[in-house]
Write a protein that holds these residues in place. Structure first.
Motif, mmCIF file in Angstrom:
data_model
loop_
_atom_site.group_PDB
_atom_site.id
_atom_site.type_symbol
_atom_site.label_atom_id
_atom_site.label_comp_id
_atom_site.label_asym_id
_atom_site.label_seq_id
_atom_site.Cartn_x
_atom_site.Cartn_y
_atom_site.Cartn_z
ATOM 1 N N GLU A 96 5.946 -20.096 1.546
ATOM 2 C CA GLU A 96 5.123 -20.386 2.716
ATOM 3 C C GLU A 96 3.951 -19.423 2.820
ATOM 4 N N GLN A 97 4.169 -18.173 2.460
ATOM 5 C CA GLN A 97 3.067 -17.200 2.476
ATOM 6 C C GLN A 97 1.997 -17.590 1.467
ATOM 7 N N ARG A 98 2.410 -18.081 0.293
ATOM 8 C CA ARG A 98 1.427 -18.496 -0.706
ATOM 9 C C ARG A 98 0.662 -19.729 -0.230
ATOM 10 N N ARG A 99 1.366 -20.656 0.410
ATOM 11 C CA ARG A 99 0.684 -21.825 0.955
ATOM 12 C C ARG A 99 -0.314 -21.412 2.033
ATOM 13 N N ALA A 100 0.089 -20.458 2.866
ATOM 14 C CA ALA A 100 -0.807 -19.982 3.916
ATOM 15 C C ALA A 100 -2.035 -19.306 3.309
ATOM 16 N N LEU A 101 -1.840 -18.590 2.209
ATOM 17 C CA LEU A 101 -2.974 -17.927 1.554
ATOM 18 C C LEU A 101 -3.973 -18.953 1.030
ATOM 19 N N ARG A 102 -3.459 -20.014 0.447
ATOM 20 C CA ARG A 102 -4.357 -21.052 -0.047
ATOM 21 C C ARG A 102 -5.132 -21.698 1.094
#
Length: 256
Positions: A96-102
């Motif tokens: 989820e953190q990686r999705r938020a970063l994108r």
């Protein structure tokens, strides 16, 4: 446990690269299997304790100490499904953190590149900006106190007045805060935008976060691999007669 398999506290500490006090702390925290003692009261560790210790440290490097502690306690209690569920949750949170970063990268690139719309009002009050940005007025005041947004003040009333640039900055702060950026990380992004209108600091911040997430993901994989190896060892140990149970990979001085 044979004499050759025995490890003293200092032996285990050396193998794991930690202090003897840290070994005691781990034992007290319930992160290691039960530790037998000699008649004189000295702790006696073995291969299971060494593997448990290295597994905890590998998990902590990727998932964090709190999650790693909960995992090791669940394993000690025999709740392997619960332990694996904790690891799954940590991986899901990282995803989820990686999705938020994108999403942050896309949103901020658009915000940084966008020009103020023609005829955009330059005298918005704090309540109007809060509604536009989607935050409370108290958040805008906190961001102003931190130097992230700089609305001007009306001379007569002292009211805050926001122009297009201040609204843009507020939107950027909101987006970054939603992705867990700290104020010291946000400030250089805004400084770069104000100074040159560019987004190099923005790209740099996103790039650093991406590298950090990638590094953490690799650490989480190593932690999961260590946990799998430890669980396999425990399964093998339980299925074998005591005289055939696996010993340590390398010999070490035994004794109390």
């Amino acid at each position: 446990m044979t004499e050759r398999e025995r490890l003293r506290t200092v032996d285990l500490a050396r193998l794991a690269g930690v202090s003897t006090q840290q070994i005691r702390n781990y034992e007290d925290a319930g992160l290691l299997p039960d530790v037998p003692r000699t008649e004189s009261g000295y702790r006696v560790f073995g291969e299971a304790h060494r593997r448990a210790l290295l597994t905890y440290r590998a998990l902590a490097a990727g998932c964090g100490a709190l999650v790693a502690q909960d995992v090791m306690r669940a394993v000690r209690a025999g709740d392997v499904p619960g332990a694996l569920a904790l690891v799954d949750a940590a991986h899901a949170a990282a995803h989820e953190q990686r999705r938020a970063l994108r999403a942050t990268s896309e949103a901020l690139t658009a915000l940084a590149a966008a020009d103020a719309p023609a005829g955009a009002p330059d005298d918005l009050r704090i309540g109007e900006v809060a509604r536009l940005v989607g935050v409370r007025t108290s958040a805008l005041r906190v961001w102003e106190a931190a130097g992230l947004i700089t609305p001007r003040r009306e001379r007569a009333t002292g009211y805050r007045v926001f122009g297009p640039d201040e609204v843009r900055d507020a939107r950027i702060v909101r987006t970054l805060r939603a992705s867990h950026y700290l104020f010291p990380q946000i400030a250089p992004v805004l400084d770069e935008l104000r100074a040159s209108g560019g987004s190099e600091a923005l790209r740099s911040a996103i790039g650093e976060r991406d590298l950090a997430l990638t590094s953490r993901a690799r650490a989480m994989l190593r932690g999961a691999a260590a946990l799998d190896s430890y669980l396999t060892f425990l399964d093998d140990t339980r299925s074998q007669p005591s005289g055939l149970r696996p010993g340590p990979r390398s010999s070490s001085a035994g004794g109390a």
